[in-house]
Design an enzyme around this catalytic site. Structure first.
Site, PDB file in Angstrom:
ATOM      1  N   ARG A   1     -10.988 -12.421   7.304  1.00 25.48           N
ATOM      2  CA  ARG A   1     -10.559 -11.256   7.834  1.00 25.48           C
ATOM      3  C   ARG A   1     -11.399  -9.897   7.355  1.00 25.48           C
ATOM      4  NH1 ARG A   1      -4.218 -11.306   9.160  1.00 25.48           N
ATOM      5  NH2 ARG A   1      -4.838  -9.429  10.303  1.00 25.48           N
TER       6      ARG A   1
ATOM      7  N   PRO B   1      -2.453 -11.777  -0.651  1.00 28.60           N
ATOM      8  CA  PRO B   1      -2.185 -12.281  -2.084  1.00 28.60           C
ATOM      9  C   PRO B   1      -1.571 -11.015  -2.649  1.00 28.60           C
ATOM     10  CG  PRO B   1      -4.660 -12.523  -1.215  1.00 28.60           C
ATOM     11  CD  PRO B   1      -3.862 -11.860  -0.122  1.00 28.60           C
ATOM     12  N   GLU B   2      -0.640 -11.509  -3.633  1.00 29.85           N
ATOM     13  CA  GLU B   2      -0.159 -10.241  -4.299  1.00 29.85           C
ATOM     14  C   GLU B   2      -0.460 -10.468  -5.770  1.00 29.85           C
ATOM     15  OE1 GLU B   2       4.135  -9.666  -3.463  1.00 29.85           O
ATOM     16  OE2 GLU B   2       3.988  -9.630  -1.353  1.00 29.85           O
TER      17      GLU B   2
ATOM     18  N   ARG C   1      13.166  11.506  -5.901  1.00 31.14           N
ATOM     19  CA  ARG C   1      12.467  10.335  -4.805  1.00 31.14           C
ATOM     20  C   ARG C   1      13.659  10.215  -3.793  1.00 31.14           C
ATOM     21  NH1 ARG C   1       7.235   8.482  -6.035  1.00 31.14           N
ATOM     22  NH2 ARG C   1       7.314   7.819  -3.729  1.00 31.14           N
TER      23      ARG C   1
END
Ligand SMILES: [Zn+2]
Length: 291
Positions: free
Chosen positions: A133, A2-3, A172
């Site tokens: 899970r 799930p996002e 970065r």
């Protein structure tokens, strides 16, 4: 997994089943790493509490109670939050799908994966948290308590701006896709939507984050919001075990432009979509449309 859109879809659909209702009793499975707050403490803390609201922070759902305590829920990889009124064959074990008559496949009976079961004082449906899970998490926070899990989250992906992403990326050297996946920079984005947003913005996932321009970050932020909102509108993506709380399956997977379309033609230019491994996860992009 799930996002943000799946969690937000879950929040919108489950909120009416929680908000305004008073919890009567809580049933749990045995103590395990799933429970950051031990089941016994959870039962005591939640009994008699009225739910005031259900918010989302990144991929966490946060239920607020009348005593100002909070309950943090993370759905992990396979977490499903739904009501006892749900009807969906996808909730049944695979082995049962073939055996049961279609009409018998309509009901879900709590099983050993149903780790949290909320009963309410009214006679309405119960609410279940099931996680086969067990990568999900449940944490109760007393009034005023902070959570490092929430404190370390970056800007919510729906609120992301090109300006904020540009600022977070200076100096970065990580790949821009990995910057988008860094939850301390941007909360809620996972593999699917990072790939889709980078396609929408025309930026290659492998580009060094610090070299991506301000204009490109504006496009990335716009594309992110667009794909996330569109996915929320269609009920999330139903890839893997995600299931909407009312049993409806998400439709977003039909709209993917690059994710899991390796070798298929780019919908914009016809070039074959490429898959590479980036930071131990797959990244999908169009070599012509994304620079
Ligand atoms: Zn293309």
């Amino acid at each position: 997994m799930p996002e943000l859109p799946e969690v937000e879809t879950t929040r919108r659909r489950i909120a009416p089943l929680l908000v305004g209702r008073t919890i009567d009793a809580v049933q749990t499975t045995a103590p395990s790493y799933f429970f950051l707050t031990p089941p016994a403490a959870l039962r005591t803390a939640l009994g008699g509490r009225r739910v005031q609201g259900l918010a989302r922070q990144g991929k966490y759902l946060v239920a607020n109670f009348d005593d100002e305590s909070r309950l943090l829920l993370h759905l992990g990889m396979t977490g499903q939050l739904f009501s006892s009124a749900v009807t969906s064959p996808r909730l049944l074990r695979v082995s049962e799908r073939g055996i049961l008559a279609p009409e018998a496949q309509q009901r879900f009976t709590p099983d050993e994966h149903t780790h949290l079961r909320l009963h309410f004082r009214d006679t309405g449906p119960e609410v279940f948290l099931r996680d086969a899970r067990k990568f999900g998490k449940v944490l109760w926070l007393p009034k005023g308590a902070r959570s490092e899990r929430l404190d370390r989250l970056g800007i919510d992906a729906l609120e992301a701006t090109g300006e904020a992403l540009f600022a977070a990326s200076r100096g970065r050297s990580v790949a821009v896709k990995n910057l988008l996946l860094d939850q301390s920079v941007l909360a809620g984005v996972g593999n699917i939507y990072a790939d889709e947003a980078l396609f929408g913005a025309g930026v290659r996932p492998t580009r060094r984050a610090g070299r991506v321009t301000r204009a490109e970050y504006d496009r990335i932020a716009d594309a992110l919001r667009r794909v996330l909102l569109r996915s929320i509108e269609t009920g999330g993506s139903s890839i893997s075990d995600y299931i909407a709380p009312d049993g409806a399956d998400g439709a977003y997977q039909d709209e993917r432009r690059v994710y899991a379309r390796t070798g298929e033609s780019c919908l914009a230019c016809g070039t074959a979509v490429k898959r590479i491994v980036l930071g131990q996860r797959s990244a999908h992009y169009c070599p012509s449309c994304q620079r």
